[in-house]
Design an enzyme around this catalytic site. Structure first.
Site, PDB file in Angstrom:
ATOM      1  CB  SER A 198     -12.666  -7.432 -51.738  1.00 33.30           C
ATOM      2  OG  SER A 198     -11.384  -7.934 -51.983  1.00 33.30           O
TER       3      SER A 198
ATOM      4  CB  SER B 238      -9.708  -4.928 -52.607  1.00 33.64           C
ATOM      5  OG  SER B 238     -10.926  -5.347 -53.193  1.00 33.64           O
TER       6      SER B 238
ATOM      7  CE  LYS C 155     -12.985  -2.655 -54.560  1.00 33.59           C
ATOM      8  NZ  LYS C 155     -13.084  -4.108 -54.284  1.00 33.59           N
TER       9      LYS C 155
END
Lengths: 81, 473
Positions: free
Chosen positions: B182, B158, B83
């Site tokens: 997330s 996310s 990420k």
């Protein structure tokens, strides 16, 4: 922990006016957010945040919970072998 | 050495354990694997929007080097992605935002150091909801990752790119962060395994924070065994921190019990909130998993979690002032570069009193203590991972069984509480919904009880009724 009855929880405050949020910005704010940003607090359209008014109502109800000597949360320690 | 022709589809959806065995056997090389995954990524990324940046040259060079030396462990030569909140020395960390589009990292994050040392091969940085703010994964700058099972729906966030990359067969595993769900939410919406370990178990050093109190590093993988293999590496104590939290050196992958009997493990079922306003089929799938665990020797017990009425408020009241505090240095000069939803959240943070913030941090202590106490009576708690299947793109509010809420709130309704308590939680697929989308169950364990979650998760995974076939692309 004294938990208020359910009917006490979502007692709404008076609707927050846009001008009030603007006033907070002018007196206390560390950053000059635009009117557009502040408008999202009063009338959310983006589907991400709770309205300021709802949040304040809920925080007001949190105040009623007596947490006694409970301290703020700190990290979690693993016990060694 | 016997060599096999590489079947791209087998590689794309193979687990880390299977790829590792293939590398051990010499049936593929790290270079062939890396090349194949880049080829696939380049052909699909315009559609799925998983990657922000690919590191093709460096990854291919590294793969060549890895092929020349003896394998040092299961992750040697295994590709992965991060990420784009996680620092890699000399690379950009954009946080999915215009604000940091030229932000070069000076050092590797702890997780990068550990994966590099294990011989894993970083293929690139993955998309996310800007600064990890929001569970839909929508991103105007880099595009919104979409669900591989239905291209009109969200991958979720996310850690949207992390889940999409694994689900679309671009990578065997990826790391994300989880502040309210997330990692677990996008993993569940994409039919993957998502592990959020105990708060602090994986060091956050070198990762752009969203909310220090609730942030966790998490793993998105295809199998529970893979999650264990990765946790063995990234869960190592961070010696660069003054007081590393994680002192145990458990090899989860070695201890992972593949036995098919639970021998009296106590499974807590929290009635009420976690089973209300849930899609019927998700509810049915969750009960099917529970029943299966009972037939395997699990002992079912009702448990009562703390009153959930205030949890969303408590979480938000902690998140936004912390986020504002972190972002303040950039707001003055770069506020125009932030997306409007995040700016509104930061503006909310500015209107929260210190008294409110402290009160909510004290509520966290209460929540944590209450759940710790529950784990004296049960070994694991089970809930659906999400109350809904993946939402449609651009959906703002969603109604489930009469409850209307913002999409972000809906998908994180069952996950965010365990960021506040810090307990480890994992999502495992529980089957496919009649709309063709994955469903998942969430297992929650005692602090540092990852092993019981992995063991139980593996048992669920071994029942083919709960497996999800990957869609053809």
């Amino acid at each position: 922990m004294k938990v208020p009855k359910r009917q006490e929880i979502y007692k709404p405050l008076k609707a927050t006016k846009f001008e009030i949020i603007q006033g907070i910005r002018e007196i206390f704010a560390s950053h000059d957010f635009s009117d557009e940003d502040l408008l999202e607090l009063v009338d959310p359209k983006l589907g991400v945040i709770t309205s300021f008014n709802d949040l304040m109502s809920q925080l007001e109800n949190l105040r009623k919970i007596d947490l006694g000597q409970t301290p703020p949360a700190l990290g979690i320690e693993e016990i060694s072998d | 050495m016997r060599r096999y022709r590489i079947n791209i589809n087998q590689i794309s959806y193979a687990s880390v354990a299977k790829l590792s065995a293939a590398l051990d056997a010499g049936s593929i090389t790290a270079l062939e694997l890396t090349k194949a995954l880049f080829e696939r990524a380049k052909s699909l990324n315009d559609t799925c929007k998983a990657y922000i940046e690919m590191f093709e040259t460096s990854a291919l060079n590294k793969a060549k080097k890895l092929d020349k030396i003896a394998r040092i462990g299961s992750l040697h030569g295994i590709p992965f992605g991060l990420k784009d909140l996680i620092d890699v020395k000399g690379r950009r960390t954009t946080a999915g935002s215009e604000v940091l589009k030229n932000n070069m990292a000076k050092d590797d994050a702890h997780v990068v150091e550990t994966l590099e040392n294990a011989g894993a091969n970083l293929l690139g940085k993955l998309n996310l909801h800007e600064f990890a703010y929001g569970a839909t994964g929508e991103n105007k700058l880099y595009g919104t990752p979409i669900n591989v099972f239905d291209h009109s729906r969200l991958a979720g966030g996310s850690s949207s790119g992390s889940a999409a990359a694994v689900a679309w067969g671009l990578l065997p595993f990826a790391l994300g962060t989880d502040t309210g769900g997330s990692v677990r939410v996008p993993a569940s919406l994409n039919g993957l395994v998502g592990l959020k370990p105990t708060y602090g178990k994986i060091s956050m050093r070198g990762i752009i924070p969203y909310c220090w109190t609730l942030d966790h590093v998490g793993i998105i993988a295809r199998t529970v065994e893979d999650a264990a293999l990765i946790l063995d590496v990234v869960g190592q104590p961070d010696r660069k921190k003054s007081s590393p939290i994680n002192r145990h050196k458990i090899k989860f992958s070695e201890k992972l019990n593949s036995g098919n009997h639970l021998s009296g493990i106590r499974i807590g079922i929290p009635k009420g909130f976690f089973f209300e306003n849930v899609d019927d089929e998700i509810l049915k799938a969750t009960h099917k998993v529970i029943k299966y665990l009972e037939t395997k020797g699990g002992c079912l017990c009702d448990v009562t979690l703390p009153n959930m009425d205030h949890t969303r408020t408590v979480s938000l009241t902690i998140q936004m002032p912390e986020a504002l505090s972190f972002h303040m240095p950039w707001l003055k000069d770069r506020s125009a570069a932030y997306s409007s939803d995040f700016l509104a959240g930061l503006a909310l943070g500015q209107n929260i009193l210190a008294e409110h913030y402290v009160k909510c941090k004290r509520m966290l202590t209460n929540y944590r203590d209450s759940v710790d106490q529950l784990f004296e009576d049960v070994d694991v708690i089970i809930t659906p991972s999400t109350p809904i299947i993946s939402p449609k793109l651009n959906c703002v509010n969603i109604t489930t069984k009469g409850l209307t809420e913002p999409v972000g709130n809906a998908v994180t309704r069952f996950t965010s509480f365990f960021n506040m308590t810090g307990h480890p939680a994992i999502t495992i697929p529980s089957g496919l919904h009649s709309k063709g989308l994955p469903m998942g169950v969430q297992l929650i364990g005692p602090q540092f009880g990852e092993l019981s979650l992995l063991t139980l998760g593996k048992l669920i995974e071994e029942n083919h009724d709960f497996n999800i076939q990957k869609p053809s692309i």
